[in-house]
Write a protein that holds these residues in place. Structure first.
Motif, short mmCIF file in Angstrom:
data_model
loop_
_atom_site.label_atom_id
_atom_site.label_comp_id
_atom_site.label_asym_id
_atom_site.label_seq_id
_atom_site.Cartn_x
_atom_site.Cartn_y
_atom_site.Cartn_z
N CYS A 30 -1.29 -10.71 37.89
CA CYS A 30 -1.19 -9.36 37.34
C CYS A 30 0.27 -8.93 37.23
O CYS A 30 0.70 -8.40 36.19
CB CYS A 30 -1.97 -8.38 38.21
SG CYS A 30 -1.95 -6.68 37.61
N ASP A 31 1.04 -9.16 38.28
CA ASP A 31 2.46 -8.81 38.26
C ASP A 31 3.19 -9.56 37.15
O ASP A 31 3.99 -8.98 36.40
CB ASP A 31 3.06 -9.15 39.63
CG ASP A 31 4.49 -8.65 39.77
OD1 ASP A 31 4.82 -7.61 39.17
OD2 ASP A 31 5.28 -9.31 40.47
N THR A 32 2.91 -10.85 37.03
CA THR A 32 3.57 -11.66 36.00
C THR A 32 3.13 -11.24 34.60
O THR A 32 3.94 -11.20 33.67
CB THR A 32 3.23 -13.15 36.22
OG1 THR A 32 3.55 -13.52 37.57
CG2 THR A 32 4.02 -14.03 35.27
N LEU A 33 1.85 -10.91 34.44
CA LEU A 33 1.34 -10.49 33.14
C LEU A 33 2.02 -9.21 32.66
O LEU A 33 2.44 -9.11 31.50
CB LEU A 33 -0.18 -10.27 33.24
CG LEU A 33 -0.89 -9.69 32.01
CD1 LEU A 33 -0.64 -10.56 30.78
CD2 LEU A 33 -2.38 -9.56 32.28
N ASN A 34 2.18 -8.24 33.55
CA ASN A 34 2.88 -7.01 33.17
C ASN A 34 4.33 -7.27 32.80
O ASN A 34 4.87 -6.67 31.86
CB ASN A 34 2.81 -6.00 34.32
CG ASN A 34 1.45 -5.33 34.41
OD1 ASN A 34 0.77 -5.14 33.41
ND2 ASN A 34 1.05 -4.97 35.62
N GLU A 35 4.95 -8.21 33.51
CA GLU A 35 6.35 -8.54 33.22
C GLU A 35 6.48 -9.22 31.85
O GLU A 35 7.37 -8.89 31.06
CB GLU A 35 6.89 -9.46 34.32
CG GLU A 35 8.37 -9.75 34.21
CD GLU A 35 8.89 -10.56 35.38
OE1 GLU A 35 9.98 -11.13 35.24
OE2 GLU A 35 8.19 -10.63 36.42
N ILE A 36 5.57 -10.16 31.56
CA ILE A 36 5.61 -10.85 30.27
C ILE A 36 5.35 -9.87 29.13
O ILE A 36 6.02 -9.88 28.09
CB ILE A 36 4.57 -11.99 30.25
CG1 ILE A 36 5.00 -13.12 31.20
CG2 ILE A 36 4.39 -12.54 28.84
CD1 ILE A 36 3.97 -14.22 31.34
N LEU A 40 7.85 -8.99 26.00
CA LEU A 40 7.46 -9.24 24.61
C LEU A 40 7.19 -7.97 23.83
O LEU A 40 6.91 -8.02 22.63
CB LEU A 40 6.20 -10.12 24.58
CG LEU A 40 6.33 -11.53 25.18
CD1 LEU A 40 4.99 -12.25 25.13
CD2 LEU A 40 7.40 -12.33 24.42
N GLY A 41 7.27 -6.82 24.50
CA GLY A 41 7.01 -5.56 23.82
C GLY A 41 5.55 -5.32 23.51
O GLY A 41 5.22 -4.59 22.57
N CYS A 315 -2.07 -12.81 28.17
CA CYS A 315 -1.28 -11.86 27.37
C CYS A 315 -1.57 -12.03 25.88
O CYS A 315 -1.53 -11.06 25.11
CB CYS A 315 0.20 -12.07 27.64
SG CYS A 315 1.29 -10.87 26.84
N ASN A 316 -1.91 -13.25 25.46
CA ASN A 316 -2.08 -13.54 24.04
C ASN A 316 -3.53 -13.53 23.58
O ASN A 316 -3.81 -13.88 22.42
CB ASN A 316 -1.43 -14.89 23.71
CG ASN A 316 0.09 -14.82 23.75
OD1 ASN A 316 0.71 -14.16 22.93
ND2 ASN A 316 0.68 -15.47 24.74
N LEU A 317 -4.45 -13.17 24.46
CA LEU A 317 -5.85 -13.06 24.06
C LEU A 317 -6.11 -11.66 23.53
O LEU A 317 -5.65 -10.68 24.11
CB LEU A 317 -6.78 -13.34 25.25
CG LEU A 317 -6.72 -14.74 25.87
CD1 LEU A 317 -7.70 -14.83 27.02
CD2 LEU A 317 -7.01 -15.82 24.84
N VAL A 318 -6.86 -11.56 22.46
CA VAL A 318 -7.23 -10.24 21.94
C VAL A 318 -8.53 -9.80 22.62
O VAL A 318 -9.30 -10.61 23.14
CB VAL A 318 -7.42 -10.26 20.41
CG1 VAL A 318 -6.15 -10.68 19.73
CG2 VAL A 318 -8.57 -11.20 20.01
#
Length: 602
Positions: A30-36, A40-41, A315-318
């Motif tokens: 979760c922490d890494t996902l928010n950072e990525i 990436l905006g 992060c890249n899944l819709v």
């Protein structure tokens, strides 16, 4: 909160006896996902749900406090979630039924009922051999930044750690065995007491390390790590230290052996100390080197970060995928095929096979679709192929004639540049066209002199758009599979076809030889804009729901060369027999259905 924010919540297991690994992993991802997402905006906000109902891990708050940047929620109802990521190992049925009604579900190392019903499934090496094919398989752990330069030759410093909880009480038993063996040899022993573990009475001389915040960054300081199968085992492997697993259950033992780790019973650990130990240590190191190579953990350089890879996938899944069957709207569906981009499900009620596509992709039907893409697939543009397509319209019109009058009104949905309309008009039908491609509609109107309109079928108004109240015949040649909202499309068809009128369609056949021989490969090749996958039997049952009776099915697309096992002399002998065999058993990869509207549903 921004209404366009994609809200993601992790749901880890925090039950006693399940260890702290599920919680720690979710907090880190979760922490890494928010950072990525921030880098990436992307407008993503990920949180972790700590369930307040039922028994929970002791000192759970101490674990959560280690990840102060991670948003933690205590109530599922606090936010309208777009995606829920479940890390429970084996989710209970009641939880599954509740979550499936909410939003997109992603299973992480799921082994329960949710495995076959979640929208997207990620397995890690930690989950062992797959029970069924996941969408993604990733080694989801984070290697330490600090690593040994060389593997140990002898064992002098030992670290004993059985996770943040150690529900089986392996730490004190292991410490007593090792301490007794090492009294005369002088090895240093350290035991880790996790935040949720009990207090122990340990032998004299055993050091205690209490709840370290980043244990993986300390592993390189030790020659041997004794732990059970889980994150620490892989972190020790990446730190290039020796590791032996003492497992609390047969399940953990099975996973450890499948991954290639060395395992031992507590009573046999002494063989790594005293006479003969150097040889056994070297054998252990060689075995671990093989495991490290097989997993792709680099020998040198930056630490391995599978958690970042997992976060990047998420992060890249819709999240705007269908969560219910597009025909009957049931949430009772089972996954029949998965790959990194998409999942295919079969509805447990109406049996419709439908797609859930997880990549950002919007298909457009402009000039490039009919010219560039068509030429790449068939070697010529659509207009170059016009007469060939018109020619195959003949058998369709012959079959239609059995159920329609000679001057019937006909609407071709997805008419493209009009080869079918041209042939139908030649045979006396009053023809109309509808397509999403403006250039195609202009060609039909200007060159063929056939009335056509550029419109989405679901927004089509026959009176306003074509000055027709209804049609005797509606055709959809390789169009029906493109509708994401197939329920609305078939309702529209039933609305604008006259009583006794005809619905004609063609579409790929999941029960053709390609789907029967290799369903996974067949679905893998299915275009991303095909929202549903049909069979003749399915067409009959689905169309019946909308008041249509299928009067005729014509199986097409026969390809003898697609039969499996056609190699060498046997293949050359059998090939001439396979075309008639394919036709007799209706094994073509496409089919046409001709259905009469029996009642007005509107």
């Amino acid at each position: 909160m921004n209404q366009n924010t994609r809200n993601i919540v992790f749901l880890p297991s925090v039950k006693p006896d399940n260890g702290t690994g599920h919680l720690r992993r979710c907090l880190e991802i979760c922490d890494t996902l928010n950072e990525i997402a921030w880098t990436l905006g992307k407008n993503i906000r990920a949180s972790v749900l700590i369930n307040q109902i039922g028994d929970r891990l002791r000192a759970l708050d101490k674990i959560v406090d280690l990840y102060r940047r991670v948003p933690v929620v205590e109530d599922m109802e606090s936010t309208q979630w777009d995606t829920i990521i479940v890390d429970q190992r084996r989710s209970d049925n009641e939880l599954v039924m509740d979550l499936q009604k909410r939003c997109v579900l992603i299973g992480l190392d799921e082994t329960g009922e949710l495995r076959d019903t979640c929208d997207y499934l990620i397995d890690t090496q930690l989950s062992g051999p797959s029970l069924s094919e996941p969408n993604e398989s990733v080694l989801a752990f984070r290697g330490p930044k600090q690593r040994r330069k060389t593997a140990p030759d002898t064992i002098k410093k030992i670290l004993i750690t059985f996770g943040g909880e150690d529900p089986a009480g392996l730490t004190p038993r292991t410490c007593r065995t090792i301490a007794a063996k090492c009294r005369s040899t002088g090895e240093s022993i350290t035991a880790v007491r996790g935040p949720s573990a009990c207090l122990w009475n340990l032998p004299a001389g055993v050091k205690i390390m209490s709840a370290p915040s980043q244990l993986r960054e300390l592993l390189h300081q030790y020659d041997l790590i004794i732990t059970s199968y889980g994150l620490t085992a892989y972190e020790a492997l990446a730190a290039k230290t020796a590791v032996i697993l003492v497992n609390p259950t047969r399940y953990h033992e099975k996973l450890a052996r499948s991954a290639g780790f060395a395992t031992a019973k507590i009573g046999t650990l002494g063989r790594f100390f005293g006479p003969g130990a150097p040889l056994r240590v070297r054998q252990l190191i060689n075995r671990l080197d093989s495991v490290r190579t097989e997993l792709g953990i680099p020998e040198e350089g930056a630490g391995f970060d599978g958690l970042a890879k997992t976060a990047d996938i998420l992060c890249n899944l819709v999240s705007n995928v269908p969560t219910r069957c597009p025909v009957c709207h049931s949430s009772n569906a089972i996954a029949i095929a998965r790959n990194p981009e998409k999942s295919f499900f079969r509805c447990g009620v109406c049996r419709m096979v439908f797609l859930k596509h997880f990549r950002e992709e919007k298909k457009t039907y402009g000039p490039s679709y009919f010219f560039d893409e068509y030429k790449r697939q068939y070697g010529k543009t659509y207009l170059d192929d016009f007469e060939s397509i018109r020619k195959i319209s003949g058998p369709r019109l012959n079959r239609m004639r059995k159920y329609s009058g000679p001057s019937a009104s006909l609407l071709d949905v997805g008419c493209a540049y009009g080869p079918f309309l041209a042939e139908a008009r030649e045979r006396g039908y009053r023809c109309f066209g509808l397509d999403l491609a403006q250039g195609a509609v202009e060609y039909v109107t200007r060159e063929l002199q056939i009335q056509a309109v550029c419109r989405d079928f679901l927004n089509f108004d026959p009176k306003n758009d074509l000055h027709e109240g209804s049609f005797d015949i509606l055709t959809m040649w390789y169009v029906i599979e493109h509708f994401e909202n197939i329920d609305a499309a078939l309702q529209m068809a039933a609305k604008i076809i006259t009583d006794g009128g005809l619905l004609c369609l063609s579409t790929p056949n999941i029960r053709g030889i390609s789907g029967i021989a290799n369903l996974k490969a067949f679905l893998e090749k299915s275009p991303n804009d095909h929202a549903t996958v049909w069979s003749p039997r399915l067409a009959k049952s689905v169309l019946k729901r909308y008041g249509f009776l299928v009067k005729s099915v014509r199986v097409t697309g026969h390809h003898p060369e697609r039969f499996p096992g056609l190699r060498g002399l046997a293949g050359r002998i059998l090939m001439p027999l396979l075309m008639p065999l394919s036709k007799v058993f209706r094994l073509g990869d496409t089919f046409e259905a001709y259905a009469v509207k029996k009642e007005d549903l509107v």
